[in-house]
Design a protein around this motif. Structure first.
Motif, short mmCIF file in Angstrom:
data_model
loop_
_atom_site.label_atom_id
_atom_site.label_comp_id
_atom_site.label_asym_id
_atom_site.label_seq_id
_atom_site.Cartn_x
_atom_site.Cartn_y
_atom_site.Cartn_z
N VAL A 46 97.33 11.40 -73.19
CA VAL A 46 96.88 12.94 -73.16
C VAL A 46 95.44 13.05 -72.09
O VAL A 46 95.39 14.08 -71.36
CB VAL A 46 96.22 13.34 -74.56
CG1 VAL A 46 95.60 14.61 -74.40
CG2 VAL A 46 97.34 13.47 -75.48
N ARG A 47 94.36 12.20 -72.14
CA ARG A 47 93.75 12.32 -71.26
C ARG A 47 94.04 12.31 -69.72
O ARG A 47 93.87 12.91 -69.01
CB ARG A 47 92.63 10.91 -71.34
CG ARG A 47 91.44 11.03 -70.42
CD ARG A 47 90.54 10.01 -70.87
NE ARG A 47 91.11 8.90 -70.60
CZ ARG A 47 91.60 7.63 -71.29
NH1 ARG A 47 91.29 7.85 -72.71
NH2 ARG A 47 92.02 6.52 -70.72
N GLU A 48 95.00 11.27 -69.48
CA GLU A 48 95.46 10.92 -67.97
C GLU A 48 96.64 12.10 -67.73
O GLU A 48 96.10 12.53 -66.48
CB GLU A 48 96.50 9.85 -67.98
CG GLU A 48 95.53 8.38 -68.00
CD GLU A 48 96.21 7.23 -68.20
OE1 GLU A 48 95.81 6.02 -68.37
OE2 GLU A 48 97.76 7.21 -68.17
N GLU A 49 97.20 12.80 -68.55
CA GLU A 49 98.15 13.84 -68.25
C GLU A 49 97.45 15.19 -68.37
O GLU A 49 98.10 15.91 -67.60
CB GLU A 49 99.26 13.81 -68.98
CG GLU A 49 100.18 12.54 -68.60
CD GLU A 49 101.51 12.39 -69.70
OE1 GLU A 49 101.53 13.14 -70.53
OE2 GLU A 49 102.26 11.45 -69.27
N THR A 50 96.55 15.52 -69.05
CA THR A 50 95.94 16.88 -69.26
C THR A 50 94.42 16.85 -69.07
O THR A 50 93.93 18.03 -68.83
CB THR A 50 96.40 17.61 -70.54
OG1 THR A 50 95.47 16.72 -71.48
CG2 THR A 50 97.72 17.09 -71.02
N GLY A 51 93.78 15.94 -69.01
CA GLY A 51 92.15 16.01 -68.86
C GLY A 51 91.60 16.45 -70.26
O GLY A 51 90.51 16.38 -70.48
N ILE A 52 92.47 16.55 -71.39
CA ILE A 52 91.79 16.72 -72.63
C ILE A 52 91.28 15.43 -73.37
O ILE A 52 91.76 14.59 -73.41
CB ILE A 52 92.91 17.15 -73.70
CG1 ILE A 52 93.53 18.75 -73.05
CG2 ILE A 52 92.48 17.66 -75.00
CD1 ILE A 52 94.35 19.42 -73.96
N THR A 53 90.02 15.69 -73.69
CA THR A 53 89.40 14.44 -73.99
C THR A 53 88.68 14.55 -75.54
O THR A 53 87.89 13.88 -76.13
CB THR A 53 88.27 14.19 -73.38
OG1 THR A 53 87.16 15.14 -73.18
CG2 THR A 53 88.56 13.72 -71.84
#
Length: 146
Positions: free
Chosen positions: A53-60
């Protein structure tokens, strides 16, 4: 001899707008999916899902108010490999998505993203992922309009 099944892990991400729910979908070519990626050797599937999720969307800021529940797809073919995708359910308040650059590809893995209600998600997703969406709607108590 049959090769082992490859496990992918991802997240069905819900973002609430008042009483309404939006689900994050990512598109590559004409195929819509939730953020996910292959579990690396020795990696916990939930850790994989969060990393992807972090790698593909930047959502943290993922939160897991429903616990570490998940659903898995039946085995499916991806190229010459047999895969199973495991999806967790998480909540975010982050609306902005940044389609991250995959260093192996030299570009973003996905062409587009959309925050959509469950009805629109159902129309965009393929048959294999519709049960995953329905599971997420039921578990999160997000109705078809919200």
């Amino acid at each position: 001899m049959e090769k082992p099944i490859v496990l992918s892990a991802g997240v069905v991400i819900v973002r609430k707008q008042g009483e309404r729910c939006r689900f994050l979908l990512l598109r590559v070519f004409n195929y819509w999916d939730f953020p996910k990626g292959e579990v690396e050797p020795g990696e916990n599937p939930l850790d994989t899902a969060i990393r992807e999720v972090r790698e593909e969307t930047g959502i943290t800021d993922l939160a897991f108010p429903w616990g570490e529940i998940f659903i898995e797809t039946p085995p499916y073919r991806s190229g010459k490999r047999l895969k199973v995708a495991r999806y967790y359910l998480a909540l975010t308040s982050q609306e902005r998505v940044r389609l991250g650059i995959n260093p192996e590809l030299g570009k973003a893995e996905h062409d587009e993203y959309r925050w959509v209600d469950s009805g629109r998600a159902h129309r965009l997703l393929g048959e294999r992922l519709r049960p995953v969406l329905q599971w997420a709607v039921d578990a999160s108590a997000c109705n078809a309009q919200g």
